[in-house]
Scaffold this motif. Structure first.
Motif, PDB file in Angstrom:
ATOM      1  N   ALA A  33      40.962  47.233  42.465  1.00 48.43           N
ATOM      2  CA  ALA A  33      41.798  47.727  41.208  1.00 48.43           C
ATOM      3  C   ALA A  33      42.505  47.329  40.648  1.00 48.43           C
ATOM      4  N   GLY A  34      43.048  46.069  40.761  1.00 48.97           N
ATOM      5  CA  GLY A  34      44.237  45.420  39.658  1.00 48.97           C
ATOM      6  C   GLY A  34      43.575  45.684  38.303  1.00 48.97           C
ATOM      7  N   TYR A  35      44.986  45.088  37.415  1.00 46.61           N
ATOM      8  CA  TYR A  35      44.692  45.017  36.717  1.00 46.61           C
ATOM      9  C   TYR A  35      43.299  44.542  35.482  1.00 46.61           C
ATOM     10  N   ALA A  36      43.112  42.826  36.392  1.00 47.82           N
ATOM     11  CA  ALA A  36      41.396  42.866  35.946  1.00 47.82           C
ATOM     12  C   ALA A  36      39.918  44.076  36.708  1.00 47.82           C
ATOM     13  N   GLY A  37      40.855  44.648  37.474  1.00 47.78           N
ATOM     14  CA  GLY A  37      39.700  45.693  37.937  1.00 47.78           C
ATOM     15  C   GLY A  37      39.270  46.413  37.585  1.00 47.78           C
TER      16      GLY A  37
ATOM     17  N   VAL B 284      36.492  50.006  44.118  1.00 48.03           N
ATOM     18  CA  VAL B 284      36.492  50.663  45.981  1.00 48.03           C
ATOM     19  C   VAL B 284      37.773  49.533  45.769  1.00 48.03           C
ATOM     20  N   ASN B 285      39.202  50.001  46.346  1.00 54.08           N
ATOM     21  CA  ASN B 285      40.803  49.711  46.594  1.00 54.08           C
ATOM     22  C   ASN B 285      40.583  50.085  48.186  1.00 54.08           C
ATOM     23  N   PRO B 286      41.363  49.812  48.373  1.00 53.87           N
ATOM     24  CA  PRO B 286      42.702  49.599  49.574  1.00 53.87           C
ATOM     25  C   PRO B 286      43.164  51.294  49.958  1.00 53.87           C
ATOM     26  N   SER B 287      43.725  51.432  48.783  1.00 50.03           N
ATOM     27  CA  SER B 287      44.970  52.115  48.386  1.00 50.03           C
ATOM     28  C   SER B 287      44.555  53.136  47.437  1.00 50.03           C
TER      29      SER B 287
ATOM     30  N   GLU C  29      51.383  48.013  39.544  1.00 54.66           N
ATOM     31  CA  GLU C  29      51.616  47.148  38.918  1.00 54.66           C
ATOM     32  C   GLU C  29      52.593  45.749  39.515  1.00 54.66           C
ATOM     33  N   ARG C  30      51.791  45.183  39.785  1.00 51.59           N
ATOM     34  CA  ARG C  30      52.751  44.000  40.580  1.00 51.59           C
ATOM     35  C   ARG C  30      54.051  42.988  39.612  1.00 51.59           C
ATOM     36  N   VAL C  31      53.819  43.208  38.425  1.00 51.10           N
ATOM     37  CA  VAL C  31      54.626  42.618  37.439  1.00 51.10           C
ATOM     38  C   VAL C  31      55.446  43.321  37.636  1.00 51.10           C
TER      39      VAL C  31
ATOM     40  N   ALA D 274      38.935  48.720  51.931  1.00 49.57           N
ATOM     41  CA  ALA D 274      39.069  47.494  51.711  1.00 49.57           C
ATOM     42  C   ALA D 274      37.652  46.799  52.220  1.00 49.57           C
ATOM     43  N   ILE D 275      36.863  45.986  51.190  1.00 51.62           N
ATOM     44  CA  ILE D 275      35.640  45.233  51.500  1.00 51.62           C
ATOM     45  C   ILE D 275      36.079  44.066  52.443  1.00 51.62           C
ATOM     46  N   GLU D 276      34.766  44.325  53.306  1.00 53.65           N
ATOM     47  CA  GLU D 276      35.233  43.225  54.357  1.00 53.65           C
ATOM     48  C   GLU D 276      33.679  42.603  54.169  1.00 53.65           C
TER      49      GLU D 276
ATOM     50  N   GLY E 145      40.070  37.346  37.049  1.00 51.40           N
ATOM     51  CA  GLY E 145      41.403  38.005  38.132  1.00 51.40           C
ATOM     52  C   GLY E 145      41.685  36.853  38.734  1.00 51.40           C
ATOM     53  N   ASP E 146      42.944  36.802  39.149  1.00 48.78           N
ATOM     54  CA  ASP E 146      43.233  36.267  39.934  1.00 48.78           C
ATOM     55  C   ASP E 146      42.032  35.332  41.081  1.00 48.78           C
ATOM     56  N   SER E 147      41.607  36.908  41.438  1.00 49.90           N
ATOM     57  CA  SER E 147      39.699  35.933  42.478  1.00 49.90           C
ATOM     58  C   SER E 147      39.136  35.452  41.982  1.00 49.90           C
TER      59      SER E 147
ATOM     60  N   LEU F 271      47.174  32.012  37.446  1.00 49.44           N
ATOM     61  CA  LEU F 271      46.465  33.743  38.366  1.00 49.44           C
ATOM     62  C   LEU F 271      48.265  34.061  37.145  1.00 49.44           C
ATOM     63  N   SER F 272      47.906  35.013  36.328  1.00 46.22           N
ATOM     64  CA  SER F 272      48.545  35.719  36.000  1.00 46.22           C
ATOM     65  C   SER F 272      47.671  37.615  35.105  1.00 46.22           C
ATOM     66  N   CYS F 273      48.266  38.172  35.214  1.00 48.12           N
ATOM     67  CA  CYS F 273      48.120  39.781  34.106  1.00 48.12           C
ATOM     68  C   CYS F 273      47.429  39.494  32.864  1.00 48.12           C
ATOM     69  N   GLN F 274      48.238  38.370  32.168  1.00 48.88           N
ATOM     70  CA  GLN F 274      47.655  37.554  30.998  1.00 48.88           C
ATOM     71  C   GLN F 274      46.435  37.175  30.833  1.00 48.88           C
ATOM     72  N   ALA F 275      46.016  36.622  32.051  1.00 47.42           N
ATOM     73  CA  ALA F 275      44.561  36.019  31.754  1.00 47.42           C
ATOM     74  C   ALA F 275      43.445  37.592  32.232  1.00 47.42           C
TER      75      ALA F 275
ATOM     76  N   PHE G 260      61.316  42.811  24.562  1.00 44.69           N
ATOM     77  CA  PHE G 260      60.108  42.155  25.280  1.00 44.69           C
ATOM     78  C   PHE G 260      59.233  42.516  26.143  1.00 44.69           C
ATOM     79  N   LYS G 261      59.657  42.371  27.175  1.00 44.16           N
ATOM     80  CA  LYS G 261      59.253  42.046  28.233  1.00 44.16           C
ATOM     81  C   LYS G 261      58.602  43.258  28.981  1.00 44.16           C
ATOM     82  N   GLU G 262      59.997  44.069  28.766  1.00 40.40           N
ATOM     83  CA  GLU G 262      59.407  45.741  29.011  1.00 40.40           C
ATOM     84  C   GLU G 262      58.334  46.169  28.419  1.00 40.40           C
TER      85      GLU G 262
HETATM   86  C1  LIG Z   1      57.278  39.956  41.182  1.00 40.02           C
HETATM   87  C2  LIG Z   1      55.716  39.314  39.970  1.00 40.02           C
HETATM   88  C3  LIG Z   1      56.135  39.335  38.340  1.00 40.02           C
HETATM   89  C4  LIG Z   1      54.796  38.484  37.911  1.00 40.02           C
HETATM   90  N1  LIG Z   1      54.975  38.359  36.020  1.00 40.02           N
HETATM   91  C5  LIG Z   1      53.507  37.931  35.928  1.00 40.02           C
HETATM   92  C6  LIG Z   1      54.142  38.100  34.246  1.00 40.02           C
HETATM   93  O1  LIG Z   1      54.825  38.958  33.354  1.00 40.02           O
HETATM   94  N2  LIG Z   1      52.734  37.932  33.492  1.00 40.02           N
HETATM   95  C7  LIG Z   1      51.749  37.998  33.923  1.00 40.02           C
HETATM   96  O2  LIG Z   1      51.020  37.556  33.580  1.00 40.02           O
HETATM   97  N3  LIG Z   1      51.873  37.799  35.449  1.00 40.02           N
HETATM   98  C8  LIG Z   1      52.712  37.809  35.961  1.00 40.02           C
HETATM   99  N4  LIG Z   1      52.216  38.388  37.201  1.00 40.02           N
HETATM  100  C9  LIG Z   1      51.101  37.529  37.547  1.00 40.02           C
HETATM  101  C10 LIG Z   1      50.397  39.286  37.492  1.00 40.02           C
HETATM  102  O3  LIG Z   1      50.689  40.144  38.754  1.00 40.02           O
HETATM  103  C11 LIG Z   1      49.040  38.907  38.808  1.00 40.02           C
HETATM  104  O4  LIG Z   1      48.858  37.764  38.445  1.00 40.02           O
HETATM  105  C12 LIG Z   1      47.812  39.734  38.082  1.00 40.02           C
HETATM  106  O5  LIG Z   1      48.092  41.220  39.483  1.00 40.02           O
HETATM  107  C13 LIG Z   1      46.426  39.305  39.235  1.00 40.02           C
HETATM  108  O6  LIG Z   1      45.483  40.679  38.530  1.00 40.02           O
HETATM  109  P1  LIG Z   1      43.856  41.006  39.557  1.00 40.02           P
HETATM  110  O7  LIG Z   1      43.926  42.529  38.856  1.00 40.02           O
HETATM  111  O8  LIG Z   1      43.547  40.072  39.545  1.00 40.02           O
HETATM  112  O9  LIG Z   1      45.029  40.774  41.177  1.00 40.02           O
HETATM  113  P2  LIG Z   1      45.059  42.208  41.605  1.00 40.02           P
HETATM  114  O10 LIG Z   1      46.513  42.938  40.366  1.00 40.02           O
HETATM  115  O11 LIG Z   1      46.472  41.841  42.455  1.00 40.02           O
HETATM  116  O12 LIG Z   1      44.498  43.535  42.057  1.00 40.02           O
HETATM  117  C14 LIG Z   1      44.113  42.827  43.103  1.00 40.02           C
HETATM  118  C15 LIG Z   1      43.123  44.416  43.757  1.00 40.02           C
HETATM  119  O13 LIG Z   1      42.576  44.338  44.620  1.00 40.02           O
HETATM  120  C16 LIG Z   1      42.552  45.062  45.681  1.00 40.02           C
HETATM  121  N5  LIG Z   1      41.733  44.521  47.118  1.00 40.02           N
HETATM  122  C17 LIG Z   1      42.759  42.997  47.210  1.00 40.02           C
HETATM  123  N6  LIG Z   1      41.656  43.266  48.396  1.00 40.02           N
HETATM  124  C18 LIG Z   1      40.437  44.020  48.798  1.00 40.02           C
HETATM  125  C19 LIG Z   1      39.591  44.363  49.163  1.00 40.02           C
HETATM  126  N7  LIG Z   1      39.331  43.261  49.929  1.00 40.02           N
HETATM  127  N8  LIG Z   1      38.520  44.643  49.024  1.00 40.02           N
HETATM  128  C20 LIG Z   1      38.485  46.189  47.680  1.00 40.02           C
HETATM  129  N9  LIG Z   1      40.012  45.956  47.497  1.00 40.02           N
HETATM  130  C21 LIG Z   1      41.012  44.672  47.540  1.00 40.02           C
HETATM  131  C22 LIG Z   1      44.510  44.847  45.355  1.00 40.02           C
HETATM  132  O14 LIG Z   1      44.319  45.878  46.779  1.00 40.02           O
HETATM  133  C23 LIG Z   1      44.733  44.752  44.374  1.00 40.02           C
HETATM  134  O15 LIG Z   1      44.611  46.650  44.424  1.00 40.02           O
HETATM  135  C24 LIG Z   1      53.393  38.677  38.288  1.00 40.02           C
HETATM  136  C25 LIG Z   1      53.195  38.967  39.798  1.00 40.02           C
HETATM  137  C26 LIG Z   1      54.405  39.297  40.804  1.00 40.02           C
HETATM  138  C27 LIG Z   1      54.200  39.005  41.821  1.00 40.02           C
END
Ligand SMILES: Cc1cc2nc3c(=O)[nH]c(=O)nc-3n(C[C@H](O)[C@H](O)[C@H](O)COP(=O)(O)OP(=O)(O)OC[C@H]3O[C@@H](n4cnc5c(N)ncnc54)[C@H](O)[C@@H]3O)c2cc1C
Length: 346
Positions: free
Chosen positions: A8-12, A31-34, A39-41, A71-73, A244-246, A254-258, A322-324
Motif C-alpha cells: 500500500a504505497g503510492y502505486a498500490g 495487504v501491507n505490513p503496517s 509518504e516516502r517522498v 508481510a507477504i512471504e 511501481g518500484d517493484s 523508480l519514482s512516485c511520478q511513474a 511547487f514541490k509541496e
Molecule cells: C526521500 C525520498 C524522496 C523522494 N522524492 C520523490 C519525488 O520527488 N518524486 C518522485 O517521483 N519520487 C520520489 N521518491 C521515490 C518514490 O517515493 C518511490 O519511487 C515511490 O514511493 C514508489 O511507490 P511504490 O508504490 O512503488 O512503492 P512504495 O511507496 O515503497 O510502497 C510499497 C508498499 O509495499 C509494502 N510492502 C513491502 N514489502 C511488502 C510485502 N512483502 N508484503 C506486503 N507489502 C509490502 C511497503 O510497506 C509499502 O507500503 C522519493 C523517495 C524518497 C525516499
C-alpha cells in the motif's frame, strides 16, 4: 471475485481505490505490513524534523476495501502466503511492494520508515558540531542533506558521492550545489567508506527489489522486478499485474511520478480483463524532477517526454511551493485513485 493488492504505497493505494470505485461487487483486499501509509517522498522531512511522512492507511483507503496487516512471504498461483504463515486466496493480484534500501550496518536508509524514524531520534540527540554524512548524490541525498542542514545549522553536514544531481541539467545542478554550499553543506566528491567517522550516516542510495517476486517464481528482470507486458501484466502469470518500484516497466524509473499512473493503468486493465475487453498498453511521459532544498527552497527541472532534462528550470521559494503541491497531489491521487498524466513518446 477476489482481488488482492499487495503493498500500500503510492502505486498500490491508487490501484486499490480505483478498483473499489469501478468494481462495486468485487472483494478487494489490500495487504501491507503496517497500518500506516508512508509518504516516502517526505521521509527526509521526517528525519530532519521539519515534517511528518505517515498517516493512517485506513483513512487513505476506500471504506469498501478490506485491509490486512501482514508481510507477504510468497506469491503462489492464486494464493499468497504471509510471514505469519496465514494465507490469502486471490483471483487477480496487483503486485506493488515497492523497493527497499539495504543500508550498510551503522547507516540509516533515507527511504525506509523505521530507519528514518531511528535517524530522527538520533539526530535530535546530536550535540552542536557533530557530523552528519549523507551518502548518495541523487535527488534523495540532495534533499536529505539540505533538509538536515536547514533544520540543524549547528551540525556539520557532508554529502559524499561520485556525482551530484546527475539527472538534472547542468545549470539546475549548479543551482542545487550552490544552495547546498550556502547552507554550509560540505560537498565531497568521491567514494564513501564505512570507516569515515560521523555521528550519523544517512544512506541515500537507490533502492532495489526485495526478492519476493524472484523467490515466488514470477518472471523478473535482472534487478528482481516483475517482468510485465505492455499492459502491466506479469509475463509469467496472467492473473498478476505489477506496478511501481517493484515492476520492470520499460522507460520508467523508480519514482512516485511513474508509480501513480502505473497503479491507475493496471487497475483499468484489470477491469477490462474482467469484462472481456482488450487491455490498453501503458503509456506515460515524465514531466520533470522536483527537488526540495529545505522548506523554502528547491529546484524544479522540466523534462522532455522521454525524461531527458530540458534547459527549463526554476528555483527558490516558488520551487519549494511547487514541490509541496506535488507531494500533496500525490497523496490526493493515492486517496482518490485519480491520476493526471500525459501519454508517453511514440
Ligand atoms: C526521500 C525520498 C524522496 C523522494 N522524492 C520523490 C519525488 O520527488 N518524486 C518522485 O517521483 N519520487 C520520489 N521518491 C521515490 C518514490 O517515493 C518511490 O519511487 C515511490 O514511493 C514508489 O511507490 P511504490 O508504490 O512503488 O512503492 P512504495 O511507496 O515503497 O510502497 C510499497 C508498499 O509495499 C509494502 N510492502 C513491502 N514489502 C511488502 C510485502 N512483502 N508484503 C506486503 N507489502 C509490502 C511497503 O510497506 C509499502 O507500503 C522519493 C523517495 C524518497 C525516499
Amino acid at each position: 471475485m477476489k482481488i488482492v493488492v499487495a503493498g500500500a504505497g503510492y502505486a498500490g493505494t491508487v490501484a486499490a481505490n480505483r478498483l473499489a470505485r469501478k468494481l462495486t461487487d468485487a472483494q478487494i483486499t489490500v495487504v501491507n505490513p503496517s497500518s500506516e501509509f508512508v509518504e516516502r517522498v517526505r521521509l527526509h522531512e521526517l528525519i530532519a524534523g521539519s515534517g511528518t511522512a505517515t498517516r493512517s492507511l485506513r483513512e487513505v483507503l476506500d471504506d469498501r476495501i478490506e485491509l490486512r496487516i501482514a508481510a507477504i512471504e510468497k506469491v503462489g498461483d492464486g494464493v499468497l502466503t504471509m510471514a505469519d504463515a496465514q494465507s490469502l486466496e486471490y483471483d487477480k493480484l496487483v503486485y506493488a511492494v515497492g523497493s527497499s534500501n539495504h543500508a550498510p550496518e551503522g547507516t540509516y536508509a533515507v527511504g525506509g520508515l523505521d530507519a528514518a524514524r531511528a535517524a530522527h531520534a538520533k539526530l535530535v540527540e546530536l550535540d552542536a558540531g557533530s557530523t552528519v554524512t549523507v551518502v548518495g548524490g541523487g535527488l534523495t541525498g540532495l534533499e536529505a542533506a539540505s533538509e538536515v542542514a536547514t533544520e540543524r545549522p549547528d551540525l556539520t553536514v557532508r554529502i559524499v558521492s561520485d556525482e551530484f544531481g546527475a539527472s538534472l541539467s547542468s545549470r539546475a545542478r549548479r543551482r542545487v550545489l550552490d544552495v547546498l554550499r550556502d547552507l554550509g553543506v560540505d560537498v565531497v566528491t568521491g567514494e564513501w567508506t564505512p570507516e569515515e567517522p560521523a555521528a550519523l550516516t544517512l544512506w541515500a542510495v537507490a533502492g532495489q527489489a526485495d526478492g519476493l517476486a524472484a523467490r515466488s517464481g514470477l518472471a523478473t528482470d535482472a534487478a528482481g522486478r516483475v517482468a510485465v507486458d505492455a499492459c502491466l501484466r506479469s509475463t509469467s502469470n496472467p492473473n498478476v499485474y505489477a506496478v511501481g518500484d517493484s515492476a520492470a516497466v520499460p522507460g520508467a524509473r523508480l519514482s512516485c511520478q511513474a508509480a501513480l499512473p502505473q497503479g491507475a493503468a493496471a487497475a483499468d486493465n484489470l477491469v477490462r480483463d474482467l469484462t472481456g475487453r482488450t487491455g490498453k498498453p501503458f503509456s506515460m511521459s515524465f514531466v520533470g524532477q522536483n527537488v526540495s532544498l529545505g522548506r523554502s527552497n528547491g529546484v524544479i527541472q522540466s523534462a522532455h517526454r522521454n525524461d531527458v532534462p530540458t534547459r527549463i528550470w526554476f528555483g527558490g521559494r516558488p520551487a519549494a511551493y511547487f514541490k509541496e503541491r506535488v507531494c500533496r497531489g500525490a497523496l490526493w491521487s493515492a486517496r482518490t485513485g485519480r491520476v493526471a498524466s500525459f501519454p508517453g513518446p511514440k
